[in-house]
Design a protein around this motif. Structure first.
Motif, PDB file in Angstrom:
ATOM      1  N   LYS A   9      -1.425  -6.270  44.780  1.00  0.00           N
ATOM      2  CA  LYS A   9      -1.290  -6.835  46.123  1.00  0.00           C
ATOM      3  C   LYS A   9      -1.328  -5.760  47.205  1.00  0.00           C
ATOM      4  CE  LYS A   9      -0.221 -11.195  45.120  1.00  0.00           C
ATOM      5  NZ  LYS A   9      -0.836 -12.370  45.626  1.00  0.00           N
ATOM      6  N   ALA A  10      -1.242  -4.503  46.814  1.00  0.00           N
ATOM      7  CA  ALA A  10      -1.165  -3.416  47.791  1.00  0.00           C
ATOM      8  C   ALA A  10      -2.408  -3.314  48.661  1.00  0.00           C
ATOM      9  CB  ALA A  10      -0.907  -2.091  47.076  1.00  0.00           C
ATOM     10  N   SER A  11      -3.547  -3.730  48.143  1.00  0.00           N
ATOM     11  CA  SER A  11      -4.784  -3.608  48.916  1.00  0.00           C
ATOM     12  C   SER A  11      -5.324  -4.968  49.368  1.00  0.00           C
ATOM     13  CB  SER A  11      -5.833  -2.865  48.092  1.00  0.00           C
ATOM     14  OG  SER A  11      -6.143  -3.613  46.930  1.00  0.00           O
ATOM     15  N   VAL A  12      -4.465  -5.980  49.401  1.00  0.00           N
ATOM     16  CA  VAL A  12      -4.901  -7.315  49.799  1.00  0.00           C
ATOM     17  C   VAL A  12      -5.530  -7.258  51.189  1.00  0.00           C
ATOM     18  CG1 VAL A  12      -4.103  -9.619  50.447  1.00  0.00           C
ATOM     19  CG2 VAL A  12      -3.252  -8.556  48.377  1.00  0.00           C
ATOM     20  N   GLY A  13      -6.710  -7.826  51.309  1.00  0.00           N
ATOM     21  CA  GLY A  13      -7.412  -7.866  52.585  1.00  0.00           C
ATOM     22  C   GLY A  13      -8.368  -6.714  52.816  1.00  0.00           C
ATOM     23  N   SER A  14      -8.293  -5.696  51.999  1.00  0.00           N
ATOM     24  CA  SER A  14      -9.125  -4.509  52.243  1.00  0.00           C
ATOM     25  C   SER A  14     -10.608  -4.745  51.961  1.00  0.00           C
ATOM     26  CB  SER A  14      -8.618  -3.323  51.425  1.00  0.00           C
ATOM     27  OG  SER A  14      -8.760  -3.587  50.042  1.00  0.00           O
TER      28      SER A  14
END
Length: 150
Positions: A53-58
């Protein structure tokens, strides 16, 4: 009454930090420490953001460009974009909305502050998002200066 409550709050959190939590008869006024403490005491479900989830949207922009450039309706680029947008939507719903709600309540109460009109998109987002949170009813009790789940 308000002055007494403010004095009590400042005795718990001298810097005026919120949120504040009492864990094992000790007051904690740092959200990172609160999260870590709760995570250690209650391991399930985890409060730590999982690596996935750390890079969600990237990848929204790259999948958008891929879909925009696509000439084949069946190549999966539309579904890739929808997957990215869905993950981002879920992340906002679960993480950003509640934080903005608490910011609005705490700063409104303690500082008589609200999001300025110079940030109209943020204000609209907050208004719409918070109106959609029908399943989570949060209420602020001024007399106790705490936020509680009803």
């Amino acid at each position: 009454m308000t002055l007494l409550v403010l004095r009590r709050f400042l005795s718990i959190s001298p810097e005026g930090k919120v949120p504040v939590a009492k864990v094992d008869d000790k007051w904690i006024a740092d959200s990172d420490v609160i999260t870590q403490t709760v995570e250690e005491k209650f391991t399930d479900p985890s409060l730590v953001t999982p690596p996935e989830k750390a890079s969600v949207g990237s990848n929204i922009f790259s999948t958008y460009i891929g879909f925009l450039r696509s000439k084949d309706a069946n190549d999966g680029t539309e579904q890739a974009l929808l997957n990215e947008l869905s993950a981002f939507n879920d992340y906002i719903k679960e993480n950003v909305g509640p934080k903005l709600y608490h910011m609005e309540i705490a700063l409104g109460h303690y500082k008589k502050w609200s999001v300025p009109d110079s940030l109209p998109l943020l204000k609209t987002y907050m208004k719409v998002h918070l109106s959609l949170l029908n399943c989570i009813k949060l209420s602020f009790y001024e007399s106790g200066l705490n936020c509680s789940v009803l």
